[in-house]
Design an enzyme around this catalytic site. Structure first.
Site, PDB file in Angstrom:
ATOM      1  CE  LYS A  93       9.373  -1.885   2.015  1.00 27.09           C
ATOM      2  NZ  LYS A  93       8.308  -2.611   1.278  1.00 27.09           N
ATOM      3  CB  SER A 185       6.720  -4.702   3.901  1.00 23.74           C
ATOM      4  OG  SER A 185       6.787  -4.425   2.536  1.00 23.74           O
ATOM      5  CB  SER A 209       4.353  -4.469   0.508  1.00 27.56           C
ATOM      6  OG  SER A 209       4.331  -5.687   1.197  1.00 27.56           O
TER       7      SER A 209
END
Length: 523
Positions: A93, A185, A209
């Site tokens: 990420k 997210s 998330s």
């Protein structure tokens, strides 16, 4: 794919199945000499070139991926075996630091090739944040031989509970259906795995998330116990007791393999020294884990309201699976205790947090010529961090009225309160001899991508509560509703550091059901 560049790569081999293979499949192929790491990297890049313009799962791709793969090939030929991920392509990420590579955290203000518009100040170019050191999770992946494919898309600062909607890079679509929400997210990390851009990925979790995008894209996601996986070098560092990093993959086995790498050796930090005897996650997997186990069930009003009829019907079928596996189901765990009243009397992390202190700490650790604080960033950039953000939760969490220092008495009180609540939770489950909780992931079916973020966050059966107490949760694919929306179940640990135990339960459920199927992009 507004900003994305790809390295040159050769035509991939049709033999390599990035959409279906798991880590053991890849390693078996390497061991047998059926293909090279270079061929695997080329297969990843070919899929990215074909599907990324549609999905928008990445913020950046590793421009040295083919060179890294050639190095892995040389190591395999020389008999070097770095670890369980040697030659395995992993997506991270883009709120995680990779030395020498820009970290955008999804925000246009952290990118010199983009700009922000300040209604009161004008138009400004962003500033690149280029760390000198890898985040610990990235360092551990590299030490285990992983190929870092690239950095995935996310909402600004990771602060959207429904979609990506990055001010730098736009939205990521759900590979199963563009209408469906991709989920919170870490959605780019999940989409990259579902679409076969990498074998597995890393996400971060503040309040669902990891769990939401994994469940929305029919993947396995683990929110580890707080402190099980290091979070240094990860933006935004919302709370000194709250945020976690963890794996997303197609199977429970792959998640366990990743956890054996990510959890690493016991820490010298006294807060995490309890992990001195942590189990081997892969060895703990057990297809018979539910036999004789006492499993707590969903109780309306304790963690969430009543379930949507379609979710309730599906959940009932899933509980019958556990009965067939030999579990004893316990329908009342909390309703006859004072749990709910005590929980509702707490000060939550949205009432007092150290988000802004975490941002300063992150900037201060970047090194080099990077701005070392929010004030230094403002002086250099001409605008405050957060100006022109698309993240609906940034304004809430960055409010000066609720932000305190990480060591402030108010923050310490919140952390102590959370620890007391966790101790109470653990005592209830221990007294009732509950081995784990088994819940639907959400109260309602997966919403459409245009849904309401706060409503979606509120749909979680467990989310904020589990993060605040630092407990582990694993979400596992549980099939699809009639209209094709993925649906999942969560298994919650009976105590902190029961990550291996819940992965064993998740493995037993997965092996008994095999309800995951790849998205229609697989051809």
């Amino acid at each position: 794919m507004r900003h994305l560049r790809l390295p040159a790569f050769p035509l991939p081999s049709a033999e390599i199945d990035m959409i279906g293979w798991t880590i053991p499949d890849l390693r078996a192929g390497y061991e047998a000499g059926r293909f090279s790491a270079s061929a695997v990297a080329a297969a990843c890049l070919a899929r990215i070139a074909r599907l990324e313009p549609y999905l928008n799962a990445f913020i950046s791709v590793n421009m040295a991926l083919m060179e890294d793969a050639a190095q892995v090939d040389a190591e395999w030929r020389a008999g070097v075996r770095k670890g369980p991920l040697h030659g395995v392509p992993i997506i991270i990420k883009d709120n995680m630091n990779v030395a020498g590579v820009r970290t955008t955290a999804g925000y246009a203000g952290f990118a010199s090739d983009d700009r922000v518009v300040d209604p009161s100040g004008g138009v400004f170019n962003g500033i690149d944040l280029v760390p000198e050191r890898d985040a610990s999770v990235v360092s551990r992946l590299k030490q285990a031989g992983a190929l870092i494919v690239g950095k995935s898309n996310l909402p600004d600062f990771g602060l959207d509970g429904l979609r990506a909607d990055s001010s730098y890079n736009g939205d990521t679509l759900n590979p199963y259906d563009a209408r469906f929400a991709p989920g919170a997210s870490s959605t780019g990390s999940a989409a990259g795995v579902a679409a076969g851009f990498g074998i597995a990925s890393l996400g971060t979790d503040t309040a669902g998330s990891i769990l939401f995008p994994a469940s929305a894209q029919s993947l396995v996601g683990l929110k580890p116990s707080f402190g099980m996986v290091p979070i240094d070098g990860v933006f935004p560092g919302l709370s000194s007791h709250h945020d976690v990093a963890g794996p997303i993959a197609k199977t429970v086995s792959d998640v366990a393999i990743l956890m054996d790498v990510l959890a690493g050796p016991a820490s010298a930090d006294p807060r995490t020294a309890r992990r001195a005897g942590r189990p081997d996650f892969v060895s703990a997997l057990d297809a018979h884990a539910f036999k004789g186990a006492r499993i707590g069930l969903f109780e309306p009003g304790q963690w969430a309201p009543d379930l949507h009829p379609a979710v309730a019907e599906h959940y009932h079928v899933m509980t019958e699976v556990l009965t067939g596996l030999g579990a004893e189901l316990v329908p009342v765990v909390f309703a006859d205790t004072d749990w709910r009243a005590r929980w509702e009397s707490r000060t939550s992390f949205v009432g007092t947090n150290s988000y802004l202190a975490g941002v300063d700490a992150f900037l201060g650790a970047l090194g080099g010529s990077n701005p070392a604080s929010r004030s230094a960033f403002r002086e250099r950039a001409g605008f405050e961090i957060g100006v022109a953000t698309t993240a609906p939760l940034h304004g809430l969490l960055s409010s000066a009225t609720i932000n305190v220092g990480a060591e402030d008495a108010g923050m310490v009180a919140v952390i102590e309160q959370a620890a007391a609540l966790r101790a109470h939770y653990e005592a209830i489950l221990r007294d009732k001899r509950i081995d784990a909780l088994f819940f639907p992931r959400s109260v309602n079916p997966l919403p459409d991508i245009g849904g309401d973020t706060l409503a979606y966050l509120g749909d979680q059966v467990v989310g904020t509560e589990i993060n605040e107490m630092g407990l582990p949760v694993v979400t596992v694919p549980a099939g699809f509703l009639e209209d094709g929306r993925p649906i999942a179940v969560d298994i919650v640990g009976a105590a902190i550091d029961t990550d291996a135990a819940i992965l064993a339960f998740a493995y037993a459920f997965e092996q008994a059901t095999l309800l995951r199927r790849p998205p229609p992009l697989s051809s």
